[in-house]
Design an enzyme around this catalytic site. Structure first.
Site, PDB file in Angstrom:
ATOM      1  N   GLY A  70     -13.855   1.848   7.713  1.00  0.00           N
ATOM      2  CA  GLY A  70     -14.398   2.873   6.824  1.00  0.00           C
ATOM      3  C   GLY A  70     -14.741   4.158   7.554  1.00  0.00           C
ATOM      4  O   GLY A  70     -14.434   5.258   7.078  1.00  0.00           O
ATOM      5  N   ASN A 153     -24.119   3.099  -1.046  1.00  0.00           N
ATOM      6  CA  ASN A 153     -24.438   1.886  -0.283  1.00  0.00           C
ATOM      7  C   ASN A 153     -25.932   1.643  -0.163  1.00  0.00           C
ATOM      8  O   ASN A 153     -26.356   0.519   0.008  1.00  0.00           O
ATOM      9  CB  ASN A 153     -23.805   1.950   1.110  1.00  0.00           C
ATOM     10  CG  ASN A 153     -24.179   3.214   1.858  1.00  0.00           C
ATOM     11  OD1 ASN A 153     -23.911   4.326   1.393  1.00  0.00           O
ATOM     12  ND2 ASN A 153     -24.803   3.066   3.005  1.00  0.00           N
ATOM     13  N   CYS A 327     -26.993   0.720   9.678  1.00  0.00           N
ATOM     14  CA  CYS A 327     -27.098   1.484  10.916  1.00  0.00           C
ATOM     15  C   CYS A 327     -28.517   1.990  11.138  1.00  0.00           C
ATOM     16  O   CYS A 327     -28.845   2.451  12.207  1.00  0.00           O
ATOM     17  CB  CYS A 327     -26.146   2.676  10.861  1.00  0.00           C
ATOM     18  SG  CYS A 327     -24.634   2.328   9.979  1.00  0.00           S
TER      19      CYS A 327
END
Ligand SMILES: *Cc1c(COP(=O)(O)O)cnc(C)c1O
Length: 387
Positions: A70, A153, A327
């Site tokens: 991605g 997301n 992340c």
């Protein structure tokens, strides 16, 4: 019973996918660019995979570009389209939503900081949606590229991509959407979406990590960001990773075949989580849109709770969740996505994202809700409140 409830971060590999990958890790090891029989077998596998993905996306095989995932698809889309638009028509203006994954937003920031592009963030409402009217007002004749995430997301909100892409098309501006969260649960036929560029990545749909696709509509202007051999129409040099490409294509086919069944099951579990969390956890607030959201995403902020401490407590109890983007784990900074919605920093630090998947059961959700309630009560004990 421990439970994984972080399917937006990554998903487990489907067994059937692994099985189809194995021959290319063992005897069928050829380089698809070689002309001998070994090479031909590998090349055939890559081209068959390309056709499988094209079938799923509703595009032509040559519009499917294999990448390493991605992040690379997003980089190729943004850098490739920005540099091409500058070279071909002197366009220098980037319009990017402020609720993108870092793979898009940091790339846009880099294009502005190091390559002198003019970066403008599109307005979003407090649910994280881009209003087509705002795009109409901000798009310019020198806009090089527009990028708006499909299903968010972090907060789950789904953007009206067909409407936004239609505006870009009318004005002749390249439109990219990061659709990493979509394949298992939202329609991704590129003709219906109307996008020029679309990113997907296999590990978000029960495929292997390290492989993705950028859909590049025929006629889109794109420059390569990785130069070398002529692979992938010269847009992405490097020997094909045959097993991963085969794995992606099989996982994609499976994801589309079960999309409706998966999505409706996810939606049921998600709604159970949303309803129960709002009922049982005082100070909890839903983030993102209540209805126009990813079927598998339940995301919240909880007043007076530190999200990272809550995640640690849930982890100890055996439950894997997230505070937003994977992340950001361990990072005390509040989510930029939540701040872009107009949320105060303190509240944004209390974020919790629960994402369900194919393996999630109602029993797991029930136990998770108990554990969450217990953890929040723990943080709110009279001792903690006394301050
Ligand atoms: C996971 C994800 C990415 C990054 O994909 P990788 O394959 O992990 O590089 C980008 N955008 C969104 C929305 C994602 O969920």
């Amino acid at each position: 019973m421990p439970a994984y409830l972080d399917y937006a971060a990554t998903t487990p590999l489907d067994e059937r996918v692994l099985e189809r990958m194995l021959p290319y890790l063992e005897q069928d090891f050829g380089n698809p660019s070689s002309i001998h029989a070994w090479g031909q077998r590998a090349d055939w596998a890559v081209e068959e995979a390309r056709e499988r993905v094209a079938d799923g996306l509703g595009c032509r095989p040559e519009e499917v570009i294999f990448t390493s995932g991605g992040s690379e698809s997003d980089n190729l889309a943004l850098r490739g389209a920005a540099f091409a638009a500058r070279e071909n028509r002197g366009a220098n203006h980037l319009l990017i939503s402020p609720v993108e994954h870092d793979a898009v937003s940091q790339t846009a920031i880099d294009l502005a900081a190091r390559h002198a592009f003019e970066l403008e963030w599109l307005p979003v409402d407090n649910l994280g949606r881009v209003d087509p009217d705002d795009l109409r007002k901000t798009i310019r004749s020198d806009t090089a590229l527009i990028s708006v995430i499909y299903g968010n997301n972090e907060i789950g909100t789904v953007n009206p991509i067909p409407e936004l892409a239609a505006i870009a098309r009318e004005r002749g501006v390249t439109f990219h959407s990061d659709a990493l969260q979509a394949p298992c649960q939202l329609p991704t036929r590129v003709g219906d979406l109307g996008v020029d560029l679309l990113s997907i990545g296999a590990h978000k749909f029960y495929g292997p990590k390290g492989v993705g696709v950028l859909f590049v509509r025929n006629g889109s202007q794109l420059l390569p960001i990785q130069t070398g051999g002529p692979q992938e129409r010269g847009l992405r040099a490097g020997t094909h990773n045959v097993p991963l490409i085969v794995g992606l294509s099989v996982a994609h086919e499976i994801a589309l075949a079960r999309q409706e069944t998966d999505a409706s099951r996810f939606r049921m579990l998600r709604d159970l989580i949303i309803d129960e969390v709002l009922k049982r956890v005082p100070g909890a607030r839903l983030t993102g849109h209540r209805v126009d959201r990813l079927p598998n995403n339940a995301s919240f902020v909880i007043q007076g709770i530190d999200g990272n401490s809550l995640l640690a407590a849930l982890d100890l109890a055996g439950f894997a969740c997230s505070s937003g983007s994977a992340c950001k784990t361990g990072d005390p900074e509040p989510s930029k996505v939540l701040l872009a919605l107009g949320m105060e920093t303190e509240l944004a630090l209390g974020s919790l994202r629960v994402t369900v998947g194919r393996q999630t059961t109602e029993a797991e959700v029930g136990e998770f809700l108990e554990a969450l309630q217990e953890a929040v009560v723990g943080f709110r004990s009279p001792v903690a409140d006394a301050s």
